[in-house]
Design a protein around this motif. Structure first.
Motif, PDB file in Angstrom:
ATOM      1  N   ASN A 137      -7.569   0.638   3.272  1.00 13.04           N
ATOM      2  CA  ASN A 137      -6.626   1.294   2.381  1.00 13.04           C
ATOM      3  C   ASN A 137      -7.161   1.641   1.006  1.00 13.04           C
ATOM      4  OD1 ASN A 137      -3.965   0.997   4.002  1.00 13.04           O
ATOM      5  ND2 ASN A 137      -4.826  -1.055   4.056  1.00 13.04           N
ATOM      6  N   TRP A 158      -4.156   6.155   9.431  1.00 15.19           N
ATOM      7  CA  TRP A 158      -3.436   5.628   8.274  1.00 15.19           C
ATOM      8  C   TRP A 158      -2.054   5.125   8.696  1.00 15.19           C
ATOM      9  CZ3 TRP A 158      -3.141   9.137   3.289  1.00 15.19           C
ATOM     10  CH2 TRP A 158      -2.503   8.457   2.262  1.00 15.19           C
ATOM     11  N   TRP A 161       0.836  -1.200   0.000  1.00 12.00           N
ATOM     12  CA  TRP A 161       0.000   0.000   0.000  1.00 12.00           C
ATOM     13  C   TRP A 161       0.876   1.256   0.000  1.00 12.00           C
ATOM     14  CZ3 TRP A 161      -4.797  -1.091  -1.114  1.00 12.00           C
ATOM     15  CH2 TRP A 161      -5.358  -2.298  -0.670  1.00 12.00           C
TER      16      TRP A 161
END
Length: 448
Positions: free
Chosen positions: A126, A166, A59
């Motif tokens: 994500n 995040w 990611w």
């Protein structure tokens, strides 16, 4: 076996993701099958996301995304990246605006046409972020004539609202608060930033990109939902549902993926139980409807859905991003085809709410949802109040939150009076009434 797109890359996989309709200028429209991804090759190689470079094996990190957006802003006049808030750990909450030949100013955009995408408010989901990064880049570099016309009249906004989650790979923010349950109280800087964007930019459509954990009877590629709060203006409710069902869901299924309604368990093709997806105003899709935005929720399954995905985690990740990207494309398509209707009806809904608040007409609901009528008298007010009286002390405690919600008030002998004769008429009782489960302060109903 689930039908799957077999494209080797995201670019090829979504090349046919968007068929544009641009007014009556049919001669300039792209042929059937052209789409946002069709001009991806025109983007410089160094403007691929790390996720794309890794082909889904890794990611994009939050620092990498900041660099990507900085580079995108520098590479295209169509893009403007600004910081609209700070997280609890002082990371920037970034808003990406895309328009042609450059993004409109906030004031100009609010008077025109705006699409807003909230990109993974839950930090451990994500795919929404990746989809937003890619779509912002694709819009910035498209050479498609119809898309260029669209961007001349429409500002497309992307916000990455939870940088702390995040980085930590957590659902909540740095204090563990679920930001998607904070759009009434506004206790978090993340929710405050999003609500301020909605207040100031006045989007016509909003798509909130999420992920969910699949299970038995609950395993489609996309789950989607519109605002279900019963205080949402009926026409705005119907427009949001149309976007959810006939645009975003339809776009996803046109690519061979499966789609269903969020919160509904399905067996043998029929829903048999609802386990989520209610009308809480503190959730963004419902809050959007209450402030006269055609908003929706998109959720893509975050775990393997077939044997091929079980064998290849990168395939799971690419599918997650592709599905959220496709849902976002559906919302863009909704705005392309219904720009004037949406602009007219968002204004009309505000006027209808204001008039209903002035006259005390209609009904106020404190529970229930569009498919569930409340059964208790305490959950319904058939003779709505015209406003709420707040003490001076109470008003002082919530004045900032009211300002962010765009709610006005006036001084009076009792302290502060909040009239329901406002565009947010359906939200105000939920903030102050003793019958509201998630009220933020005590207010006294004032009869008409």
């Amino acid at each position: 076996m689930r039908r799957r797109m077999m494209a080797a890359t995201l670019a090829a996989g979504l090349a046919a993701s968007l068929v544009l309709v641009a007014g009556n200028q049919a001669e300039a429209d792209p042929p059937k099958g052209a789409g946002l991804k069709a001009t991806l090759a025109a983007a410089p190689d160094n403007l691929k996301t790390p996720f794309e470079t890794a082909n889904g094996a890794a990611w994009t990190t939050q620092p990498q995304a900041q660099r990507f957006l900085r580079d995108l802003d520098a590479a295209s006049e169509r893009v403007r990246v600004q910081t609209v808030g700070r997280s609890l750990q002082n990371r920037p909450i970034q808003l990406v605006a895309v328009g042609s030949p450059a993004p409109a100013t906030q004031a100009a955009a609010a008077g025109g046409s705006v699409a807003l995408f909230t990109c993974s408010v839950h930090g451990d989901e994500n795919s929404g972020r990746e989809a937003c990064l890619q779509m912002a880049r694709d819009l910035a570099f498209t050479t498609d004539a119809a898309l260029n016309r669209f961007l001349e009249r429409t500002t497309v906004l992307f916000v990455n609202p939870n940088p702390d989650g995040w980085v930590a790979d957590t659902r909540g923010n740095a204090e563990g608060v679920d930001v998607n349950r904070d759009y009434m109280a506004l206790s978090t800087p993340e929710a405050r930033a999003i609500v301020k964007i909605i207040r100031d930019w006045k989007p016509d459509v909003l798509n909130d990109l999420h992920e969910y954990g699949p299970g038995e009877f609950y395993d489609t590629d996309l789950l989607h939902l519109w605002p279900r709060n019963r205080n949402v203006d009926p026409i705005m409710h119907d427009l949001a549902r149309e976007m959810s069902e006939k645009y975003s869901s339809a776009q996803v299924t046109s690519l061979g993926y499966s789609s269903g309604v969020y919160g509904q368990l399905v067996k043998d093709g029929e829903p048999f139980r609802q386990v989520a997806g209610d009308g809480q105003a503190r959730i963004l899709r419902n809050y959007a409807g209450l402030v006269n935005v055609a908003g929706m929720l998109s959720e893509t399954a975050n775990d393997a859905l077939d044997d091929a995905e079980e064998a290849d985690p990168a395939l799971v990740n690419r599918r997650r991003v592709e599905v959220n990207y496709a849902s976002a494309v559906g919302s863009v398509q909704m705005l392309i085809e219904n720009r004037e209707l949406l602009a007219r009806e968002t204004l009309a809904a505000a006027a209808r709410n204001t008039e209903a608040g002035r006259t005390g007409s209609g009904v106020i609901y404190f529970a229930g949802q569009d498919d569930m009528i409340p059964t208790s008298a305490s959950q319904v007010e058939p003779r709505p109040m015209c406003g709420y009286q707040l003490t001076t002390a109470t008003f002082t405690e919530v004045r900032d939150e009211l300002a962010l919600h765009g709610i006005t008030s006036r001084n009076d002998a009792g302290g502060r009076y909040v009239t329901l004769a406002q565009p947010t008429r359906g939200l105000i009782p939920l903030l102050f009434d003793s019958r509201s489960q998630y009220k933020i302060a005590d207010g006294t109903p004032v009869a008409c």
